[in-house]
Design a protein around this motif. Sequence first.
Motif, PDB file in Angstrom:
ATOM      1  N   LYS A 151      -4.492  24.991  -2.126  1.00  0.00           N
ATOM      2  CA  LYS A 151      -3.328  24.305  -1.557  1.00  0.00           C
ATOM      3  C   LYS A 151      -3.555  24.085  -0.068  1.00  0.00           C
ATOM      4  N   GLU A 152      -2.907  23.078   0.445  1.00  0.00           N
ATOM      5  CA  GLU A 152      -3.051  22.736   1.857  1.00  0.00           C
ATOM      6  C   GLU A 152      -2.781  23.957   2.727  1.00  0.00           C
ATOM      7  N   GLY A 153      -3.636  24.160   3.736  1.00  0.00           N
ATOM      8  CA  GLY A 153      -3.491  25.301   4.628  1.00  0.00           C
ATOM      9  C   GLY A 153      -4.328  26.495   4.259  1.00  0.00           C
ATOM     10  N   ASP A 154      -4.953  26.482   3.082  1.00  0.00           N
ATOM     11  CA  ASP A 154      -5.822  27.579   2.689  1.00  0.00           C
ATOM     12  C   ASP A 154      -7.091  27.613   3.542  1.00  0.00           C
ATOM     13  N   ALA A 155      -7.572  28.815   3.827  1.00  0.00           N
ATOM     14  CA  ALA A 155      -8.894  29.000   4.431  1.00  0.00           C
ATOM     15  C   ALA A 155      -9.885  29.236   3.304  1.00  0.00           C
ATOM     16  N   VAL A 156     -10.993  28.494   3.319  1.00  0.00           N
ATOM     17  CA  VAL A 156     -11.918  28.459   2.189  1.00  0.00           C
ATOM     18  C   VAL A 156     -13.315  28.878   2.633  1.00  0.00           C
ATOM     19  N   PHE A 157     -13.943  29.750   1.854  1.00  0.00           N
ATOM     20  CA  PHE A 157     -15.340  30.141   2.068  1.00  0.00           C
ATOM     21  C   PHE A 157     -16.152  29.718   0.856  1.00  0.00           C
ATOM     22  N   VAL A 158     -17.270  29.045   1.106  1.00  0.00           N
ATOM     23  CA  VAL A 158     -18.160  28.566   0.047  1.00  0.00           C
ATOM     24  C   VAL A 158     -19.539  29.163   0.268  1.00  0.00           C
ATOM     25  N   SER A 159     -20.071  29.856  -0.734  1.00  0.00           N
ATOM     26  CA  SER A 159     -21.462  30.316  -0.648  1.00  0.00           C
ATOM     27  C   SER A 159     -22.367  29.271  -1.292  1.00  0.00           C
ATOM     28  N   GLY A 160     -23.638  29.278  -0.906  1.00  0.00           N
ATOM     29  CA  GLY A 160     -24.517  28.211  -1.376  1.00  0.00           C
ATOM     30  C   GLY A 160     -23.980  26.860  -0.971  1.00  0.00           C
ATOM     31  N   ALA A 161     -23.463  26.770   0.259  1.00  0.00           N
ATOM     32  CA  ALA A 161     -22.671  25.615   0.667  1.00  0.00           C
ATOM     33  C   ALA A 161     -23.492  24.357   0.904  1.00  0.00           C
ATOM     34  N   ALA A 162     -24.804  24.475   0.995  1.00  0.00           N
ATOM     35  CA  ALA A 162     -25.634  23.292   1.180  1.00  0.00           C
ATOM     36  C   ALA A 162     -26.182  22.777  -0.144  1.00  0.00           C
ATOM     37  N   GLY A 163     -25.786  23.405  -1.242  1.00  0.00           N
ATOM     38  CA  GLY A 163     -26.236  22.954  -2.556  1.00  0.00           C
ATOM     39  C   GLY A 163     -25.374  21.818  -3.076  1.00  0.00           C
TER      40      GLY A 163
END
Length: 340
Positions: A151-163
């Motif tokens: 939802k809007e306003g969430d802080a998001v972390f992505v691993s393998g983010a360049a894949g």
Amino acid sequence: MSALPASSREWHLVARPHGWPVPADFALRETPVAEPAEPAEGRILVRNKHFSVDPYMRGRMNDVKSYVPPFKLDHPMDGGAVGEVVASNAEGFAVGDHVLHGLGWREYADVPAKHATKVDPDLAPLSAYLGVLGMTGLTAYAGLFEVASFKEGDAVFVSGAAGAVGSQVGQMARIKGASRVIGSAGSDEKVKWLVEELGFDAAFNYKNGPVRDQLREAAPDGIDVYFDNVGGDHLEAAISSLNVHGRATICGMIAQYNDTEPTPGPRNMALIIGKRLRLQGVLVGDHYDLQEQFVQEVGGWLAAGELKHRETFAEGIENGVDAFLGLLRGDNTGKMIVTV
């Protein structure tokens, strides 16, 4: 119709890898394709132009029961591919049509027409239907918006983010109003690409120090959503940083695909209780009902220049296994594709 080729090269799995796959586990073999001259009823013959290599394929090389059957030894492997119809005995498919199908790892594919989808090379390059507009793009879309309930306003972390998947997840979160998007990658060059080209707010090279410490520095106020492509220390770090009622989409665990011993789970799983976290796996096959919405929305972002994608190409079918092994090492940026 032009004369069909006498033979087609295709990659076979000839031994089940123990740990990291090696070239000797595979063989490039020739098989006849010209007889019969016409496909059987309801089938089309496709000259593949590109095929996809993906991390999930490593699991299919093991002889274990899973959500997809394992590859058979001494048979052609399969996976996403796009190509041109060169012979047809199926209504609705003509010579010259371009199609997306599931019989990759080979030069020519005899495909049941019901398992092929026509694609428009004028709308997007054919390779895009294997990535940003294909299975990887839909995985990112469904995993973020449906499974993780972004939802809007969430802080998001992505691993393998360049894949292939991770790079789309971070951009989709940014476009939809994330308060902060953080990514991890395996090189300083990839980190630079995430921040300077894709608009991530922060990114770090997981090889430069403990993931938990680098994530805490990049997200001092914690995260609300974690999109996991790596597992291992990344998942443990994310559990520490997730805020109350945080959600994690478990898409892949490439860090342990080649382990020969059982992998220890995160040591901080007790935090799931107090934080009331939700960790849920995602399989793209559960979300094809989103396909039309996905293509429309993501196609619009692409056309507007809001969403970028990168592809890493290996030229020639003979380099198919090298491309797959390179993918497992993290040699790719964005989608890894073999051009036949």
